[in-house]
Design an enzyme around this catalytic site. Structure first.
Site, PDB file in Angstrom:
ATOM      1  N   HIS A  65       1.065  -1.287  -0.209  1.00  0.00           N
ATOM      2  CA  HIS A  65      -0.112  -0.294   0.063  1.00  0.00           C
ATOM      3  C   HIS A  65       0.616   1.321  -0.036  1.00  0.00           C
ATOM      4  CE1 HIS A  65      -3.209   2.349   2.063  1.00  0.00           C
ATOM      5  NE2 HIS A  65      -2.219   3.081   1.823  1.00  0.00           N
ATOM      6  N   GLU A  66       2.367   1.420   0.808  1.00  0.00           N
ATOM      7  CA  GLU A  66       3.149   2.463   0.820  1.00  0.00           C
ATOM      8  C   GLU A  66       3.487   2.788  -0.236  1.00  0.00           C
ATOM      9  OE1 GLU A  66       1.824   4.335   3.207  1.00  0.00           O
ATOM     10  OE2 GLU A  66       0.612   3.579   4.393  1.00  0.00           O
ATOM     11  N   HIS A 118       1.046   4.148  -3.195  1.00  0.00           N
ATOM     12  CA  HIS A 118       1.242   5.745  -2.900  1.00  0.00           C
ATOM     13  C   HIS A 118       2.236   5.991  -3.562  1.00  0.00           C
ATOM     14  CE1 HIS A 118      -1.729   6.718  -0.071  1.00  0.00           C
ATOM     15  NE2 HIS A 118      -1.794   6.017   1.109  1.00  0.00           N
ATOM     16  N   GLU A 133      -6.184   6.698  -1.146  1.00  0.00           N
ATOM     17  CA  GLU A 133      -6.156   5.486  -0.602  1.00  0.00           C
ATOM     18  C   GLU A 133      -6.595   4.084  -0.615  1.00  0.00           C
ATOM     19  OE1 GLU A 133      -4.178   5.523   1.972  1.00  0.00           O
ATOM     20  OE2 GLU A 133      -4.102   7.571   2.509  1.00  0.00           O
TER      21      GLU A 133
END
Length: 718
Positions: free
Chosen positions: A413-414, A418, A500
């Site tokens: 996810h990070e 992102h 997100e």
């Protein structure tokens, strides 16, 4: 918990951490002023109250002498929630926190204090504490039925956008500002309040004024402690970073803060990790103004090895042959960031996340990179007895594989969520960061639209309404991001949730790869179970998170939850009827709810659905197509009658969100040694940590700040 890691630091590292810890908490009252209008006086009330007792451990017994044990527990729980959320609105959901003891009992309990200022402050805030009217139930613009601390004096959304457009034309960042409307010689005037130590007034000669010196006392204390940090580090990038922090907080210049983040990104794998400033934009109803946070953390060297291995392989995972979107929409070569697992020593803001990917400045991320951290001492529990609305046979799977699944998902996810994606834009020098006229939109197969030099994802997708127009002859895009615009200012109110959701899809997409699983020690035979656990966590977050949807305002109160709900709706709308991935059993009369996921269906075609949705969000963001992006996102954010019935059961049967206890650091001035002061994981322990963390002078400064702009018309004449 972090004391064992802290003891392994050198004396200088401990002192560096200590003064950064002091700086972080010195700025904490700033977020109290940003969360909601009631928060400053309510925080001051509880500080004066609890600090008036020499021994807080005996307070519950004292309360029970004049009331009941239940009242004592509920009063302390309310105070703990206010502290943990930096106000009386939940930082996760933005709904109001109510006292469960009556006003009469509340006042009797306050009467135990012998400090006369307690009741003086209470009289100023008592009505707001117990106000249950619809207009005070959530954080939102006043004209949309909520309350906000960012927009004061009755300023309307139309006026806000007018002022912000002017500020953009002057290259003045709104990130560290609030807005206020006031009367000037009988005419409406507008002020932007800039966080800075220095006080000054800027008259733009058009009814708009800049008032610098917002939060001056807090920022002065913050800078005093930051300056002391420099004595205890020899790391070049940390010294440069601190100098830029000092400049930014002194002057209010966001450009200096951007420069601090460039140095921060360069400071790879420090033993003590930190960051501070106006960072995230979740609280602002328009999603463009940030709130304050400061943190200090200690690197978990053993678990960091796994994330370092993930970083080392990230370039391969994002190789054109491995991603489902155009390579023109990705940054190459991939700038490998620093990625660590940390134990949070302190998080001075309105709630600690599980992972962080910053800085949020798009141009810095593109040119210099970013950092990822996973917070090891703030991860969810996967105890089977706490799992609700799930088949019994699925609980052991989630209990066993949930922790590693969360670690894998957070990492992807990070880093790959992102950390991926490219905004197509026009550069300030008139050039483009893509092949203009050659790069094709993967959907229309026509030339892509792009971001102008002033535009970002936020500015473009703001509340998501601007479309893409193609010239009928050249077929080249005529809409793009201007040089003053950002992703936030474009996609305004959905930008954070959209991002997100995109990152979570990346977590699901990349997190199923055997190469990723092996980095985190997942054996081949366990991969399907880890994938199943991850899907359960994500879908349940979306459905159980429906309690954070406000049916009155038709607004979601939490960005991550909304993103998970959008994903869940996409699955429900696109799954195969003969072989569904998700089934929901619901009987509102019996309050029966079951959320059932089919592992075989997930493995069979779930990845295809994830890939399809991820491509959509990536392309719309990269090409500034906020019309299609907004239409899709708003459509999948809708809550129908079925979900409303589900929501009622969830609210009735799920416990309140857990609170976080931040321990304190204490300096022995005789020995210059730093020690950890730990607190019980109880409401009283949390309260004690705040009562002992701040001096009484902090409340004096809060009360001064509360009244600072009362005579703003007079200030505008200076």
């Amino acid at each position: 918990k972090f004391s064992s890691s802290f003891e392994q630091l050198t004396d200088d590292e401990k002192l560096y951490a200590y003064y950064f810890y002091k700086a972080s908490w010195a700025g904490f009252p700033i977020v109290v002023f940003q969360m909601c209008p009631d928060a400053p006086l309510l925080f001051s009330l509880f500080q004066r109250y609890f600090q008036s007792f020499p021994e807080l451990n005996s307070l519950p017994a004292e309360i029970e002498k004049i009331s009941t044990k239940e009242d004592s527990e509920k009063f302390l729980e309310y105070a703990a929630k206010v502290y943990d959320n930096a106000g009386n609105y939940n930082s996760f959901g933005f709904d109001k926190i109510y006292s469960e003891v009556s006003q009469e009992v509340f006042e009797k309990i306050l009467g135990l204090s012998k400090n006369p200022q307690v009741m003086e402050i209470y009289k100023r805030i008592s009505t707001q504490i117990f106000d249950k009217s619809e207009k005070t139930k959530t954080i939102n613009l006043y004209e949309k039925g909520g309350v906000t601390a960012y927009y004061l004096g009755g300023i309307t959304e139309e006026e806000i956008l007018k002022v912000d457009k002017f500020l953009a034309s002057q290259n003045i960042s709104v990130l560290n500002t609030r807005l206020i409307k006031f009367s000037k010689n009988g005419e409406p005037a507008y002020g932007y309040l800039v966080g800075s130590v220095e006080n000054k007034v800027v008259d733009h000669q058009n009814g708009i004024y800049g008032f610098y010196g917002e939060f001056d006392n807090f920022l002065a204390g913050l800078n005093d402690n930051l300056a002391k940090c420099k004595q205890f580090t020899k790391r070049e990038f940390q010294l440069k970073m601190i100098d830029k922090y000092l400049e930014s907080f002194k002057t209010g210049d966001i450009l200096a803060h951007e420069e601090s983040q460039i140095e921060w990104v360069k400071d790879v794998k420090p033993v003590v990790e930190t960051n501070i400033g106006w960072i995230e934009t979740y609280v602002d109803p328009l999603g463009v103004r940030a709130y304050y946070e400061g943190f200090v953390a200690l690197v978990d060297k053993e678990n960091t090895k796994k994330f370092t291995a993930l970083v080392n392989s990230a370039g391969n995972f994002l190789d054109p042959k491995n991603i489902p979107w155009n390579e023109d929409l990705e940054n190459y070569p991939f700038k490998e960031p620093d990625y660590t697992q940390i134990d949070m020593l302190c998080f001075a803001s309105d709630g600690c996340p599980m992972g962080i990917n910053i800085p949020n400045y798009d141009h810095i991320r593109e040119l210099h990179g970013f950092k990822n951290v996973t917070i090891g001492n703030n991860q969810p529990s996967f105890k089977a007895e706490k799992m609700k609305f799930m088949l019994d046979e699925h609980k052991p799977v989630l209990e066993k594989y949930g922790p590693v699944g969360t670690l894998v998902h957070t990492g992807c996810h990070e880093l790959l969520g992102h950390g991926s994606g490219k905004l197509l834009r026009k550069n300030p020098d008139g050039t483009y960061n893509f092949k203009k006229g050659v790069t094709l939109d993967p959907f229309s197969k026509e030339a892509v639209s792009f971001y102008d030099t002033t535009e970002t994802f936020e500015s473009k997708f703001t509340d998501i309404c601007r479309g893409v127009t193609l010239d009928p002859f050249s077929k080249e895009a005529v809409s793009f991001y201007d040089s003053t615009e950002t992703f936030e200012s474009k996609f305004t109110d959905i930008c954070r949730s959209y991002e997100e959701c995109r990152a979570d899809l990346s977590g699901l997409f990349f997190g199923k790869l055997p190469q990723v699983m092996s980095i985190f020690g997942v054996k081949e035979d366990d991969i399907d179970n880890v994938i199943f656990a991850k899907w359960n966590v994500h879908v349940r977050k979306g459905l159980l998170g429906s309690k954070f949807f406000n049916p009155t305002t038709n607004k979601w109160g939490q960005a991550h939850v909304q993103g998970a709900y959008v994903f869940t709706q996409y699955i429900l709308r696109n799954q195969k009827k003969e072989n569904p991935i998700l089934k929901i059993e619901l009987d509102s009369e019996k309050e029966h709810l079951l959320i059932i996921l089919d592992k075989k269906a997930i493995i069979e075609y779930g990845h295809t659905l994830v890939s399809d949705m991820l491509v959509k969000l990536n392309v719309w963001k990269a090409t500034a197509n906020d019309k299609d992006g907004r239409d899709f996102y708003n459509s999948h954010s809708q809550v129908d009658d079925f979900i409303m019935k589900l929501r009622e059961i969830v609210i009735a049967k799920t416990p309140a969100r857990a609170l976080t206890v931040n321990h304190n650091l204490k300096l022995d001035e005789k020995t210059n040694k730093v020690e950890v002061v730990e607190y019980e994981e109880t409401c009283l322990g949390l309260i004690k940590s705040y009562a002992e963390r701040f001096s009484g002078e902090v409340v004096d400064h809060i009360l001064l700040q509360q009244d600072k702009w009362n005579n703003i018309e007079d200030l505008s004449k200076k």
